[in-house]
Design an enzyme around this catalytic site. Structure first.
Site, PDB file in Angstrom:
ATOM      1  N   LYS A 289     -12.156  -5.511  10.468  1.00  7.09           N
ATOM      2  CA  LYS A 289     -10.890  -5.306  11.198  1.00  7.09           C
ATOM      3  C   LYS A 289     -10.805  -6.275  12.388  1.00  7.09           C
ATOM      4  CE  LYS A 289      -9.886  -0.842   9.341  1.00  7.09           C
ATOM      5  NZ  LYS A 289      -8.908   0.195   9.278  1.00  7.09           N
TER       6      LYS A 289
ATOM      7  N   ARG B   7      -7.994  -9.274  13.004  1.00  8.08           N
ATOM      8  CA  ARG B   7      -7.300  -9.443  14.301  1.00  8.08           C
ATOM      9  C   ARG B   7      -7.396 -10.887  14.773  1.00  8.08           C
ATOM     10  NH1 ARG B   7      -7.863  -5.084  19.134  1.00  8.08           N
ATOM     11  NH2 ARG B   7      -6.834  -3.365  18.084  1.00  8.08           N
TER      12      ARG B   7
ATOM     13  N   GLY C 247       0.344   4.580   3.606  1.00  9.26           N
ATOM     14  CA  GLY C 247       1.419   3.684   3.176  1.00  9.26           C
ATOM     15  C   GLY C 247       2.646   4.432   2.671  1.00  9.26           C
TER      16      GLY C 247
ATOM     17  N   GLY D  14       0.816  -1.218   0.000  1.00  7.73           N
ATOM     18  CA  GLY D  14       0.000   0.000   0.000  1.00  7.73           C
ATOM     19  C   GLY D  14       0.845   1.262   0.000  1.00  7.73           C
TER      20      GLY D  14
HETATM   21  N1  LIG Z   1      -7.751   6.809  11.618  1.00  8.58           N
HETATM   22  C1  LIG Z   1      -8.204   7.476  10.561  1.00  8.58           C
HETATM   23  O1  LIG Z   1      -8.750   8.580  10.681  1.00  8.58           O
HETATM   24  C2  LIG Z   1      -8.008   6.884   9.208  1.00  8.58           C
HETATM   25  C3  LIG Z   1      -8.323   7.612   8.051  1.00  8.58           C
HETATM   26  C4  LIG Z   1      -8.077   7.034   6.802  1.00  8.58           C
HETATM   27  C5  LIG Z   1      -7.558   5.737   6.736  1.00  8.58           C
HETATM   28  N2  LIG Z   1      -7.287   5.056   7.879  1.00  8.58           N
HETATM   29  C6  LIG Z   1      -6.738   3.674   7.838  1.00  8.58           C
HETATM   30  O2  LIG Z   1      -5.426   3.708   7.285  1.00  8.58           O
HETATM   31  C7  LIG Z   1      -5.202   2.531   6.517  1.00  8.58           C
HETATM   32  C8  LIG Z   1      -4.727   2.935   5.127  1.00  8.58           C
HETATM   33  O3  LIG Z   1      -5.733   3.677   4.496  1.00  8.58           O
HETATM   34  P1  LIG Z   1      -5.402   4.781   3.359  1.00  8.58           P
HETATM   35  O4  LIG Z   1      -6.555   5.714   3.317  1.00  8.58           O
HETATM   36  O5  LIG Z   1      -4.032   5.297   3.564  1.00  8.58           O
HETATM   37  O6  LIG Z   1      -5.442   3.844   2.055  1.00  8.58           O
HETATM   38  P2  LIG Z   1      -5.366   4.339   0.530  1.00  8.58           P
HETATM   39  O7  LIG Z   1      -4.834   5.717   0.429  1.00  8.58           O
HETATM   40  O8  LIG Z   1      -6.684   4.033  -0.129  1.00  8.58           O
HETATM   41  O9  LIG Z   1      -4.260   3.367  -0.083  1.00  8.58           O
HETATM   42  C9  LIG Z   1      -4.492   2.002  -0.242  1.00  8.58           C
HETATM   43  C10 LIG Z   1      -3.221   1.368  -0.783  1.00  8.58           C
HETATM   44  O10 LIG Z   1      -3.438  -0.040  -0.855  1.00  8.58           O
HETATM   45  C11 LIG Z   1      -3.029  -0.505  -2.131  1.00  8.58           C
HETATM   46  N3  LIG Z   1      -3.821  -1.663  -2.507  1.00  8.58           N
HETATM   47  C12 LIG Z   1      -5.170  -1.720  -2.605  1.00  8.58           C
HETATM   48  N4  LIG Z   1      -5.551  -2.944  -2.970  1.00  8.58           N
HETATM   49  C13 LIG Z   1      -4.420  -3.673  -3.104  1.00  8.58           C
HETATM   50  C14 LIG Z   1      -4.175  -5.006  -3.483  1.00  8.58           C
HETATM   51  N5  LIG Z   1      -5.163  -5.831  -3.773  1.00  8.58           N
HETATM   52  N6  LIG Z   1      -2.888  -5.429  -3.522  1.00  8.58           N
HETATM   53  C15 LIG Z   1      -1.873  -4.585  -3.213  1.00  8.58           C
HETATM   54  N7  LIG Z   1      -2.052  -3.296  -2.848  1.00  8.58           N
HETATM   55  C16 LIG Z   1      -3.315  -2.848  -2.805  1.00  8.58           C
HETATM   56  C17 LIG Z   1      -3.281   0.671  -3.060  1.00  8.58           C
HETATM   57  O11 LIG Z   1      -2.459   0.480  -4.196  1.00  8.58           O
HETATM   58  P3  LIG Z   1      -2.820   0.968  -5.685  1.00  8.58           P
HETATM   59  O12 LIG Z   1      -1.879   2.114  -5.929  1.00  8.58           O
HETATM   60  O13 LIG Z   1      -2.482  -0.178  -6.546  1.00  8.58           O
HETATM   61  O14 LIG Z   1      -4.269   1.347  -5.715  1.00  8.58           O
HETATM   62  C18 LIG Z   1      -2.816   1.825  -2.179  1.00  8.58           C
HETATM   63  O15 LIG Z   1      -1.397   1.939  -2.233  1.00  8.58           O
HETATM   64  C19 LIG Z   1      -6.512   1.735   6.550  1.00  8.58           C
HETATM   65  O16 LIG Z   1      -6.434   0.753   7.558  1.00  8.58           O
HETATM   66  C20 LIG Z   1      -7.552   2.772   6.925  1.00  8.58           C
HETATM   67  O17 LIG Z   1      -8.670   2.240   7.608  1.00  8.58           O
HETATM   68  C21 LIG Z   1      -7.492   5.605   9.098  1.00  8.58           C
END
Ligand SMILES: NC(=O)c1ccc[n+]([C@@H]2O[C@H](COP(=O)([O-])OP(=O)(O)OC[C@H]3O[C@@H](n4cnc5c(N)ncnc54)[C@H](OP(=O)(O)O)[C@@H]3O)[C@@H](O)[C@H]2O)c1
Length: 266
Positions: free
Chosen positions: A134, A138, A16, A10
């Site tokens: 989630k 876990r 990521g 990711g």
């Molecule tokens: N606490 C909070 O307020 C908050 C807010 C947002 C997110 N989060 C959490 O943070 C975490 C990351 O979220 P994010 O928003 O950073 O995610 P994101 O920006 O949507 O990025 C997802 C990443 O996963 C990759 N990916 C998706 N499907 C895949 C697959 N099948 N195989 C390999 N790679 C894959 C995507 O790659 P591609 O480039 O190929 O698409 C992208 O690099 C999650 O657990 C989310 O719940 C928390």
């Protein structure tokens, strides 16, 4: 101490990318498993070029491609997954591969929010539960006996702070503000770069082995009432307060459909 080799899944994503940058900055040999499609996306390929310049090893593959997962996992000591919330259950094959190879010292699944086992769930009539996937991941990690750290970081600052937690707004209100409940419940607001720094520091820390790591820097803990007061001081003006009780909020949530799939949660 020898730095663990880390695989990020990711790395083109929002969190990521910070994880990959930080892993490199903290001198871990760092690998990223990247889908083919990312290389042809201008924004993602720019991120990949920047990580590549900083020394990351890019591996082509995906969570659906078992052979690519096996090759990637074999190269490292630690796996960190940062796929988005809606892709949570896609980590199951990765977990199976980690279990089969048996060589990973630490797995950090994509959690990075409120502790799903403690979050207050908004029970919806259609049974939708944001945290269920989630929790399922876990349980699977624990049942397979995979060494883990779960990162519980609460809210990213970018999610609620820009609007002062006002649904539908992109910037803080200048006249009226809605206070949910009594407004005194504390929230934790984290920068993604800080979440990444704590996460990378945890991978070689034995104190974080098989534990939930809660990120709660005291200066990042604030209630809605406190946030509104800070904002009022900044703009030199008192805002009119509208109050919404917890019950009213739950009713409103049931009426709203967000992004078609994603229901809001408390
Ligand atoms: N606490 C909070 O307020 C908050 C807010 C947002 C997110 N989060 C959490 O943070 C975490 C990351 O979220 P994010 O928003 O950073 O995610 P994101 O920006 O949507 O990025 C997802 C990443 O996963 C990759 N990916 C998706 N499907 C895949 C697959 N099948 N195989 C390999 N790679 C894959 C995507 O790659 P591609 O480039 O190929 O698409 C992208 O690099 C999650 O657990 C989310 O719940 C928390």
């Amino acid at each position: 101490m020898k730095k663990s080799k880390i695989l990020i899944i990711g790395a083109t994503g929002s969190l990521g990318y910070h994880l990959a940058e930080t892993s490199l900055k903290f001198c871990h040999p760092t690998f990223a498993l990247v889908r083919d499609s990312s290389f042809s996306d201008p924004i993602k390929s720019h991120k990949l070029q920047s990580l590549s310049n900083a020394g990351i090893t890019l591996l082509k593959g995906s969570l659906q491609d078992e052979a690519s997962l096996i090759e990637a996992v074999k190269l490292v000591d630690v796996v960190i997954c940062a796929v988005s919330a809606k892709q949570t259950l896609q980590q199951k094959l990765l977990i199976r591969v980690i279990k089969q190879l048996g060589s990973i010292k630490r797995f950090i699944p994509s959690e990075f929010g409120s502790d799903p086992t403690k979050a207050k769930i908004c029970e919806l009539e259609d049974g939708y539960n944001f945290y269920a996937p989630k929790i399922e991941i876990r349980k699977l990690v624990e049942a397979e006996g995979i060494p883990y750290t779960f990162i519980s970081c609460n809210f990213f600052m970018k999610v609620l702070l820009p609007s002062l937690a006002q649904p539908g707004l992109k910037s803080p209100p200048k006249d009226k503000v809605t206070i949910f409940g009594d407004g005194n419940t504390k929230g934790v607001f984290m920068q993604e770069s800080d979440v990444a720094a704590f996460t990378i520091n945890a991978v070689d820390d034995p104190r974080a082995l098989n534990k939930v790591l809660y990120l709660r820097p005291p200066g990042n803990v604030c209630s809605l009432n406190e946030l509104v007061e800070i904002w009022e001081t900044k703009i030199g003006k008192k805002l009119e307060r509208l109050h919404v009780s917890e019950d009213e909020l739950l009713e409103k949530i049931k009426e709203v459909e967000i992004h078609g799939l994603h229901r809001p949660y408390l």
